[in-house]
Design an enzyme around this catalytic site. Structure first.
Site, mmCIF file in Angstrom:
data_model
loop_
_atom_site.group_PDB
_atom_site.id
_atom_site.type_symbol
_atom_site.label_atom_id
_atom_site.label_comp_id
_atom_site.label_asym_id
_atom_site.label_seq_id
_atom_site.Cartn_x
_atom_site.Cartn_y
_atom_site.Cartn_z
ATOM 1 N N CYS A 164 -31.853 -27.794 0.400
ATOM 2 C CA CYS A 164 -33.283 -27.986 0.095
ATOM 3 C C CYS A 164 -33.941 -29.014 1.008
ATOM 4 O O CYS A 164 -35.162 -29.138 1.028
ATOM 5 C CB CYS A 164 -33.459 -28.429 -1.347
ATOM 6 S SG CYS A 164 -32.374 -27.596 -2.495
ATOM 7 N N HIS A 170 -40.442 -23.266 -4.528
ATOM 8 C CA HIS A 170 -39.466 -23.962 -3.681
ATOM 9 C C HIS A 170 -38.773 -22.998 -2.728
ATOM 10 O O HIS A 170 -37.645 -22.569 -2.976
ATOM 11 C CB HIS A 170 -38.459 -24.668 -4.594
ATOM 12 C CG HIS A 170 -37.405 -25.468 -3.904
ATOM 13 N ND1 HIS A 170 -37.576 -26.051 -2.665
ATOM 14 C CD2 HIS A 170 -36.137 -25.789 -4.285
ATOM 15 C CE1 HIS A 170 -36.464 -26.692 -2.320
ATOM 16 N NE2 HIS A 170 -35.572 -26.537 -3.281
#
Lengths: 384, 137
Positions: free
Chosen positions: A83, A333
């Site tokens: 991420c 995301h």
């Protein structure tokens, strides 16, 4: 480190982008960043394609994306830190520029997640942790963060309602951001009544998988001053690691050591203190993460993160506005794009171009990006 | 037997610490001991990160532990979906070893709290699966 600045940023619409392929998403952000910097591709020396490549059908996506952007034969390679991929991409670009290998680098964060069948994505998520010691018991991404939530609740009395306040705040700001996946504000009871994902985290405590891209044009000091009227300077870069296995980590599991360590490095390099931050973008992959981040970044003392929310200190007009673009919870995301998206928001804030979410007079911005289940922590400080 | 038999659904089949499985099947909790720096490793490992020795010595450890944290998984990877909801936890054993393990479904969620005393017990529910489980003391 030599002087490094961001001279252009671009952002695609995040969400379920069934209209666009991985390379087309990357192009949207790249084109916007070139336009923002008012430069042409010929000025770019290299591209860094940042994505968590296990989500990509295309193997080694830097190859095809660099081609689609029309950048051959300029250097390109992939940067992967789950991420935190594109936050680490900015760090890598800064190092390449500081070392004088390149003058201007395009950092392209991109991810296409909604194309994968649900089963496949759940299977991938199941292997987000240590596959030898933890995945064989049925781990999930939310389960890991939920364990931090349980520990924080037990030690400090943080409640499910406290966590829900993060989602309510961020969804309200997402409603003002046309690039966010979710455009509708939600209420506290919506979060509390949403279905359980991994106790104590419920559906609206979690960010969503998404498609999207964000691009940063990064330049050395000399080029930045020549090409831009409003360069935004990379003032602090912090990156740290923690054991990937949860059992390998020490302490009560109520904070992320990676964030604390990366923040210390970034603050020292930028010569600032937490209270000097005018606007922050933090990794709210889950509502509890934002509360931990406040504490790990020094915005609140350990155990006092939830109080900042109750006191509205992380809203516009508060002491340190956080995730006023909606954060991961409202924007979605797209793993590889998230770090660059945070930086793009800060650049707009520091240039005074953030519209309805502008923090008055923002000069110092901080982005904090956690990779995976907390094995990578990246903190970046930007200054006007 | 390959290491994929460790856990409910193993992903790693080849490793130097496969002997671990035979200890678990005998209801023992195995650890490795570095012959050079004498440090014990749990979960077992084949290489000592301190002195870089290759570790070949095995020992067993006590399963008494305290819960550090836990969750109850409702939304699971496909191959675990039929088991939901289930508990996962991290616990600290004597000697400071930490373990990530499933928690017995016989315990209710209200009974679980960080700090609670528990015990880590080997379990071999089928011939194809052997692992350890956190249970009530």
């Amino acid at each position: 480190m030599g002087k490094v600045a961001i001279i252009g940023v671009g952002h695609s619409k995040f969400g379920k982008r069934s209209d666009a392929s991985l390379r087309e998403l990357a192009f949207e952000a790249y084109r916007a960043a070139l336009g923002d910097a008012e430069i042409e591709s010929k000025t770019i020396d290299a591209s860094l394609v940042c994505s968590a490549t296990h989500y990509d059908k295309q193997r080694s996506p830097a190859g095809v994306i660099n081609e689609y952007l029309g950048l051959n034969p300029k250097p390109t390679f992939n940067v992967e830190a789950a991420c935190a991929s594109s936050a680490v991409g900015l760090r890598t670009a800064s190092a390449l520029i500081s070392s004088k290998l390149h003058d201007i680098v395009a950092v392209v964060g991109v991810q296409k997640m909604t194309e994968l069948p649900n089963e496949e994505i759940q299977e991938l998520m199941g292997r987000a942790g240590d596959v030898m010691w933890e995945s064989p018991f049925g781990t999930t991404m939310p389960a890991y963060y939920a364990m931090y939530a349980t520990a924080h609740m037990s030690r400090y009395g943080t409640t499910e309602e406290d966590m829900a306040r993060v989602s309510v705040k961020n969804r309200a700001y997402g409603a003002k951001n046309p690039d966010a996946m979710f455009q509708k504000p939600i209420l506290l009871e919506d979060v509390l009544n949403s279905r359980m994902v991994s106790y104590p985290l419920k559906l609206f405590d979690c960010c969503a998988n998404a498609d999207g891209a964000a691009c940063l044009i990064v330049a050395n000091g000399e080029k930045a001053r020549k090409l831009s009227d409003s360069p935004v300077w990379v003032a602090g870069l912090g990156l740290a690691s923690s054991p990937m296995s949860l059992a390998g980590r020490n302490g009560p599991l109520t904070s992320f050591e990676v964030s604390k360590k990366a923040a210390r490095t970034a603050y020292a390099m930028a010569r600032i203190r937490p209270e000097d931050v005018d606007v922050a973008e933090v990794h709210d992959s889950f509502s509890i993460t934002e509360i931990l981040n406040y504490e790990d970044l020094g915005f609140a003392k350990p155990g006092r993160g939830a109080k900042l929310l109750k006191d509205h200190e992380t809203e516009l007009g508060g002491k340190t506005p956080v995730n006023v673009d909606g954060g991961l919870i409202a924007k979605g995301h797209p793993v590889g794009a998230t770090g660059a998206s945070q930086i793009a928001t800060l650049v707009h804030q520091i240039r005074g171009e953030a519209g309805k979410s502008q923090v008055d007079g923002a000069k110092v911005g901080l982005a904090q990006n956690i990779g995976g289940i907390g094995m990578y922590g990246c903190v970046t400080v930007l200054k006007a | 037997m390959g290491f994929e038999k460790f856990g409910k659904e193993g992903y790693v089949s080849q490793t130097k610490i496969t002997p671990m499985l035979s200890y678990l099947k005998k209801n023992q909790l195995p650890a490795t001991v570095c012959q050079k720096c004498k440090r014990t490793w749990f979960p077992p490992r084949a290489d000592c990160p301190n002195c870089k020795s290759n570790i070949t010595e095995w020992t067993t450890i006590d399963g008494t532990c305290r819960l550090v944290t836990f969750t109850e998984v409702h939304f699971a990877p496909p191959q675990f979906q039929s088991d939901t909801p289930y508990f996962l936890g991290v616990a600290e054993l004597k000697g400071g070893f930490r373990v990530f393990a499933p928690i017995s479904g016989k315990i209710s969620r209200d009974m679980l709290k960080p700090g609670r005393q528990m015990v880590l017990r080997p379990t071999t529910p089928t011939a194809d699966h052997t692992y350890y489980l956190l249970e009530e003391l």
